[in-house]
Each structure stands twice: as structure tokens, then as C-alpha cells.
Design an enzyme around this catalytic site. Structure first.
Site, PDB file in Angstrom:
ATOM      1  N   CYS A   1       0.834  -1.200   0.000  1.00  0.00           N
ATOM      2  CA  CYS A   1       0.000   0.000   0.000  1.00  0.00           C
ATOM      3  C   CYS A   1       0.874   1.258   0.000  1.00  0.00           C
ATOM      4  O   CYS A   1       1.353   1.678   1.051  1.00  0.00           O
ATOM      5  CB  CYS A   1      -0.910  -0.019   1.231  1.00  0.00           C
ATOM      6  SG  CYS A   1      -1.977   1.424   1.315  1.00  0.00           S
TER       7      CYS A   1
ATOM      8  N   CYS B   1      -0.157   4.158   2.327  1.00  0.00           N
ATOM      9  CA  CYS B   1       0.039   3.960   3.768  1.00  0.00           C
ATOM     10  C   CYS B   1       1.523   4.027   4.122  1.00  0.00           C
ATOM     11  O   CYS B   1       1.924   4.759   5.020  1.00  0.00           O
ATOM     12  CB  CYS B   1      -0.467   2.585   4.212  1.00  0.00           C
ATOM     13  SG  CYS B   1      -2.037   2.126   3.534  1.00  0.00           S
ATOM     14  N   ASP B   2       2.321   3.217   3.432  1.00  0.00           N
ATOM     15  CA  ASP B   2       3.695   3.001   3.877  1.00  0.00           C
ATOM     16  C   ASP B   2       4.718   3.902   3.181  1.00  0.00           C
ATOM     17  O   ASP B   2       5.861   3.986   3.617  1.00  0.00           O
ATOM     18  CB  ASP B   2       4.064   1.521   3.681  1.00  0.00           C
ATOM     19  CG  ASP B   2       3.141   0.620   4.492  1.00  0.00           C
ATOM     20  OD1 ASP B   2       2.657   1.090   5.543  1.00  0.00           O
ATOM     21  OD2 ASP B   2       2.902  -0.527   4.091  1.00  0.00           O
TER      22      ASP B   2
END
Ligand code: FAD
Length: 509
Positions: A337, A340-341
Site C-alpha cells: 500500500c 500507507c507506507d
């Protein structure tokens, strides 16, 4: 000024909902971030007379705790809770002030009954749209139970700690100093993990359903609502509401809504389902389907639910590459992701595997954060839309490698590199990297139906125009089926079709 005028106007309306006084205890130093934190709390006190500020000494500087007068709640924010965490902060203020949480009473009781000491710490990035769910769940637990505390830590503000603890994915949660979990988790998931689970026998004793929906993404939510509106006994097995839309930042093709964000739409789905008389069985996964007189669904915790009809809407998940190092280094530099990361790879070297739309979008996104991005595509050409490719090739910190096969992801404690082969020359090469984002499509969540419901060679459930499968009474909808296109609106439509199909089946049988 930390908050802009528009945010302040919105915030003022929320702060009018504060029930009682809230005391923010700030642990600040002389650094810039500390100054910003002091400014933020000052702005808040100017906006509501119910917010008071005090100074204190906490483990991390800068940080602040959110308390009732004379009573510590254990809720701490380390770093500024802005970006996606701003809503977590507002919610904490409201709940600490005495506003009741929007969860059902049985969950409140389960939280209050938890015994033992639980000191949670969650590392987040402010651009992570999955992190607030975890932060808000743990904050609520901390507010309701004096034995539980929770600190949200913005990884970007505590880089040294992030490096030391080898954190390469967010949210990452520690419990009493030990790793507890990583990635998206619902309140129910966390409760189940610390032993606040419901007895499987209690679930097995439920009366049979008329329609039991498996999966709480767009297809499942739509199927459950359509079924419940027919006035029949409806249940839904949900691991967590939302499915793939929880991984989607901007949605611009949900007709009638010009623009929204995945997690917002997921929250709306959940709210809409909860408006009906639907038995929500959460957080559970189905592991077996068997057609007897009724259809039996066995859950992973051993409970067996019975229903006259079942609608399978278990969707799809990120496809894994299947090379050595991928599983071992997941959350240690191997990520799926980018939204997200991505922020954890600021000024680092990363690779994106996959040259379709999602791979190229990820590479463009990461190029704004990372020092360098290498995109690897197996085929001789990228498959992404021309407009995305144009943007990709305009970036000077991106290298595109086509016609290459990734052989392994290398590293011990964390990703250190990747080995690939140039397919035309057969030459093996190495890249030094800090992270690898895998973007090679999706795979349907249907393995649990092996030997029961008929599936095609891709594992997709074969359905007819009513959403019916080869087993009478078993229907399917959404991305887990052989539908030609996989989109939110299409999944919702097929969920509605399957529910109407199931209702029709019930009338005729
Ligand atoms: C990054 C990304 C961006 C996207 N952007 C868009 C977009 O802009 N517009 C658009 O229209 N579409 C978009 N899509 C596609 C869209 O999200 C999907 O088509 C849609 O979510 C499919 O809905 P679904 O309910 O069929 O499945 P899912 O959304 O996959 O939901 C399935 C649910 O079932 C649960 N589940 C799985 N196995 C089990 C089990 N054994 N037991 C119980 N529950 C289970 C899962 O946890 C999940 O909650 C995007 C997808 C991705 C990944």
C-alpha cells in the site's frame, strides 16, 4: 498559525459538542515541533473555554495527553495529530469530554471488562488512511478502561525510534513494548486478539438465517441492505467493513458523489448497514461452506452458522509475487500500500514491481517522497494508461526497467535489495533498495470454497444473471465473481442482484 481558517471554522462546530472539561497535558521542549504543538493547543484553548492546558513530562517530546480534570485517561499523541490523524484527535477530545462513543453497548461492556495492564503504542504516518481506525479503536479502549493506555506516535516526528524498532509499515502497534500487530485492524479485531472474543458456541446457537452474506465490502453491504429491506432474517459475516476501498484514496467514479475517499465511503457503508435489522457477525472469516438441508458456513473460530441462502462477497486481495524474501520481509520493507507506507521511505531508494495502472500510479506517488524509484515490469512494455506513463517518464528520479523478472527480494532484518533477470539477455542483476512495493494486481478470496462452489481458472466464482452459483441457494457478488469488470458501483449492483435473486429463490422454495 497551525490550523488554517477553514479547519478552524469546522473545528469550532465540533468543539461546541464538548460535554465537559478536557485537560491537555503537554510535554514540550525547545524544538520547532514542540513550538508548533504549543501553538496548536493554544489555538484550541482560544476556541473553547472547556479546553485547559497544563505542562507535564511524558516519555516522548513533543507529546500531549488528553484527560478529564483530575483523571488521566492514558490517551497520548506524540507528534502533531494532523493529516489523517486530526479526526482521531477531535474524537478523543469529544469522548474524553463525556460524549458517548458510536459503538454498541455490548462492545463497551467487553472493553470495560478487560482485566490486566495494556500499554499500547501505535506508529502511524499522517498520510496513512488506515491508521486512524487503529488509533481511534485503541484511544476508545483507553478512555473506557483505566487499565489500558494508548500513545499514537507520528513516525516522521520520531525517526530515530522508527529506525531503532525496525518499523517499515504503518500502522504498527506495540503492546507492553512487544510487537502486537501491523496493518489495518478494527476494534473487534483488537478485542479478539487480546481475548475479549465471543464464545463460538454462542454464534453456533443462532437461529438459521434466510440470507447470510459473507464479506463486508461494497458488494456485501449492498446485498445485506437489499435483503434486509425485504423483511427477511439477514446476517452478515464481516471481517471489517469496506474491503478494498479501505486501500483507496480518491474515488471519483461513484456516480452521484463527485469525489470521496475510500475510508469515508467504508464508514458510510457500515453506517448504512447498521441502519437495518441486520445481524452483524464481526470480526470473523468464513472457512468452509457445505450444502445440507440448510447451507452451513463454518467460521475460522469453529462456529457454524446456518442459512437458507448464502451470498458470497469475499472480494479480492493484493496478488503476491511469490519470490524468495517476499513473505519473510513483509512489513520489513516489502509493502503493498503506497499511500500507507510510502512516507516511511522518505529519501530512501525503493522499487515498484508492476507496470499496470496501479504500479505506475504508485511509482509516481513514491517519486515525491523517496530519493529514487525503480519500476520493474515483466513485459516488454508498460500496460498503464498513456497519460500515466507520460507523467512517469517526466520524473527525473524514476528508472523504468522493462522485460525483467524479479527473482528474489534480499535482506535479513529488512529489505536491502532485489535480484532480477533481464529476460532477453538472461543476465542477472542486483539493485540496492530500502523498500519494494508490489503492485501486480489482485486475486479473488475464494480458496476457502475449494471443492464446493464452481470457479473459473482464475479462481473467480461463476455466476448467472441472478448472481446464482452452481449450488442451489448459494449466490455470489462483486470482485470474487467472474464479472467482466471490477468496480465499486458494479460490485454494489451485483450485490443487489444477488440479494434479489436469493429472495426470489426463497419465495420459490
Ligand atoms: C487501490 C485500489 C483502488 C481502487 N479504486 C477504485 C475506484 O476509484 N473506483 C472504483 O469503482 N473501484 C476502485 N477499485 C476497485 C473496488 O475497490 C472494488 O471493485 C470493490 O471494492 C469490490 O467490492 P467487493 O465487495 O466485491 O470486494 P472487496 O472490496 O474486496 O470486499 C470483500 C470483503 O470480504 C472480506 N473477506 C474476504 N475473505 C473473507 C472470508 N473468508 N470470510 C469473510 N469475509 C471475507 C474482506 O475482508 C473484505 O472486507 C479500487 C481497488 C483498489 C485495490
Amino acid at each position: 498559525m497551525v490550523l488554517d481558517q477553514e479547519t478552524k471554522t469546522q473545528l469550532k462546530q465540533y468543539l461546541e459538542l464538548l460535554e465537559g472539561e478536557v485537560v491537555l497535558k503537554v510535554s514540550a521542549g525547545e524544538d520547532d515541533l514542540s513550538r508548533k504543538m504549543l501553538e496548536l493547543v493554544k489555538e484550541l484553548t482560544e476556541m473553547s473555554p472547556k479546553i485547559k492546558v497544563d505542562r507535564t513530562q511524558l516519555d516522548r517530546v513533543p507529546s500531549f495527553s488528553v484527560n478529564r480534570p483530575g483523571e488521566e485517561t492514558g490517551v497520548v499523541f506524540a507528534g502533531l495529530p494532523l493529516g489523517h490523524e486530526f479526526s482521531s484527535f477531535i474524537l478523543a477530545l469529544l469522548q474524553v469530554s463525556g460524549r458517548p462513543p458510536k459503538v454498541n453497548q455490548s462492545i463497551v461492556e467487553r472493553i470495560k471488562n478487560i482485566k490486566g495492564e495494556y500499554r499500547f503504542e501505535t506508529f502511524v504516518s499522517l498520510s496513512c488512511h488506515n491508521c486512524p481506525d487503529v488509533v481511534q479503536a485503541l484511544n476508545l479502549m483507553s478512555i473506557l478502561n483505566p487499565n489500558i493506555s494508548h500513545t499514537m506516535i507520528d513516525g516522521a516526528a520520531f525517526k530515530e525510534e522508527v529506525e531503532r524498532k525496525n518499523i517499515m509499515a504503518v500502522p504498527t502497534v506495540f503492546l507492553n513494548g512487544e510487537p502486537f500487530g501491523s496493518g489495518r485492524m478494527s476494534l473487534e479485531d483488537i478485542l479478539a486478539k487480546i481475548g475479549g472474543e465471543v464464545d463460538p458456541a454462542e454464534l453456533s446457537n443462532k437461529d438459521p438465517f434466510d440470507v447470510l452474506v459473507i464479506g463486508g465490502g461494497p458488494a456485501g453491504a449492498s446485498a445485506a441492505i437489499y435483503a434486509a429491506r425485504k423483511g427477511i432474517r439477514t446476517g452478515i459475516v464481516v471481517e471489517r467493513f469496506g474491503g478494498q476501498i479501505l486501500d483507496t484514496l480518491t474515488i471519483e467514479n461513484f456516480i452521484g458523489v463527485k469525489q470521496t475517499e475510500g475510508p469515508k465511503l467504508a464508514a458510510r457503508l457500515e453506517e448504512h448497514v447498521k441502519d437495518y435489522d441486520i445481524d452483524i457477525i464481526q470480526p470473523y472469516r468464513a472457512k468452509r461452506l457445505e450444502k445440507k438441508e440448510l447451507i452451513e458456513i463454518e467460521l475460522e473460530n469453529g462456529a457454524v452458522l446456518k442459512s437458507k441462502t448464502v451470498i458470497i462477497s469475499t472480494g479480492a486481495r493484493w496478488r503476491e509475487l511469490g519470490v524468495p524474501g517476499e513473505a519473510e520481509l513483509k512489513n520489513k520493507g516489502v509493502a503493498y500500500c503506497p499511500h500507507c507506507d510510502g512516507p516511511l521511505f522518505e529519501n530512501k531508494d525503493v522499487a515498484v514491481i508492476g507496470g499496470g495502472n496501479s504500479g505506475v500510479e504508485a511509482a509516481i506517488d513514491l517519486a515525491g517522497i523517496a530519493r529514487h524509484v525503480t519500476l520493474l515490469e515483466f513485459l516488454p512494455e508498460l500496460k498503464a494508461d498513456a497519460i500515466l506513463q507520460e507523467r512517469l517518464y517526466s520524473l527525473d528520479n524514476v528508472t523504468v526497467l522493462k522485460n525483467v523478472e524479479t527473482k528474489s527480494i534480499n535482506g535479513t532484518e529488512r529489505v536491502q535489495g532485489l535480484t532480477y533477470v533481464e529476460r532477453d539477455s538472461g543476465e542477472e542483476k542486483e539493485l540496492k533498495l530500502d523498500g519494494v512495493f508490489i503492485q501486480i494486481g489482485l486475486v479473488p478470496n475464494t480458496e476457502w470454497l475449494e471443492g464446493t462452489v464452481e470457479r473459473n481458472r482464475f479462481g473467480e466464482i461463476i455466476v448467472d444473471k441472478y448472481g446464482a452459483t452452481n449450488i442451489p441457494g448459494v449466490f455470489a457478488a462483486g470482485d470474487c465473481t467472474d464479472a467482466a469488470y471490477k468496480q465499486i458501483i458494479i460490485s454494489m449492483g451485483s450485490g443487489a442482484t444477488a440479494a434479489l435473486g436469493a429472495f426470489d429463490y426463497l419465495i420459490r422454495n
